[in-house]
Structure formats: structure tokens, C-alpha cells
Design a protein around this motif. Structure first.
Motif, short mmCIF file in Angstrom:
data_model
loop_
_atom_site.label_atom_id
_atom_site.label_comp_id
_atom_site.label_asym_id
_atom_site.label_seq_id
_atom_site.Cartn_x
_atom_site.Cartn_y
_atom_site.Cartn_z
N SER A 6 -55.40 16.76 8.18
CA SER A 6 -56.78 17.04 7.82
C SER A 6 -57.19 16.36 6.53
O SER A 6 -58.30 16.55 6.06
N LYS A 35 -65.31 15.50 5.71
CA LYS A 35 -65.32 15.39 7.17
C LYS A 35 -65.17 13.97 7.70
O LYS A 35 -64.71 13.76 8.81
N ASN A 54 -65.01 10.89 12.23
CA ASN A 54 -64.75 12.28 11.88
C ASN A 54 -63.23 12.44 11.78
O ASN A 54 -62.51 12.05 12.70
N GLN A 56 -61.42 14.85 12.23
CA GLN A 56 -60.85 15.67 13.31
C GLN A 56 -60.52 14.82 14.54
O GLN A 56 -59.80 15.25 15.42
#
Length: 111
Positions: A6, A35, A54, A56
């Protein structure tokens, strides 16, 4: 999710998990915020037109290219050639070792 997943760092190799380029590797060249990062591979995605991604949708690899990182931190730039070299080195050192390990495991199981 591991902490490193992350929190991609500048100069870190990531594997794209979502989108048109899924499965490909790139280098993080800039963090935008918590992000998003900019990534580039020096070939399809050049330094001057990086892809906003992103975090993620990225899988961080446990591999940091210090030369690329130093260049980005000191000058704010890196050549496309150096990005290609860094990715090539990653593939050579990390991915080929993984494949060799898999082959050895497979051979051990057969005997």
C-alpha cells in the motif's frame, strides 16, 4: 495486504493488476498522494507521459532500483533507457530466479 503493497516508493518496481496493462511491470516515478502514483516503463509508457495509477491496482515488488531512485530524487528526471534497463535487470535477477526455483521444485517432485 502487506504494508509495502500500500506504500509504493519512487524507484520501486510494481506489477500492474488492473486495466489494459495488467500483468506488466513498471517503475514508480512519482507519488501524487496517498492513493495515486505515476508509473512508466521507458518503452510503451515514457517518462514524459507516465500513467497515473491507483496504488490499489498495483502489486509492489520487493525490488527497488537505487540508480533510478537516486536520479529521480536528485534531478526529478530519469531517462527512458534507464527505466528499460531497470526493468530488464529486475526480470533477469528476480523473475528468472523464480522460474529456476519453480523448475527445480518441479524436478524434485518428479524424482
Amino acid at each position: 495486504m502487506k504494508e509495502s503493497d500500500s506504500n509504493p516508493q519512487i524507484g520501486q518496481i510494481v506489477q500492474i493488476q488492473k486495466g489494459r496493462d495488467a500483468g506488466q511491470y513498471a517503475v514508480v516515478i512519482q507519488r501524487l498522494d496517498d492513493k495515486f502514483v505515476f508509473i512508466a516503463d521507458g518503452e510503451k509508457r515514457k517518462f514524459d507521459s507516465p500513467k497515473k495509477k491507483n496504488i490499489q491496482h498495483l502489486q509492489c515488488q520487493d525490488y527497488m532500483n537505487e540508480e533510478v531512485r537516486r536520479s529521480l530524487l536528485e534531478t526529478g528526471r530519469v531517462t527512458n533507457g534507464k527505466l528499460r534497463w531497470a526493468l530488464g535487470k529486475f526480470v533477469e535477477e528476480v523473475l528468472e530466479d523464480l522460474e529456476k526455483g519453480d523448475e527445480l521444485d518441479g524436478e524434485r517432485r518428479r524424482h
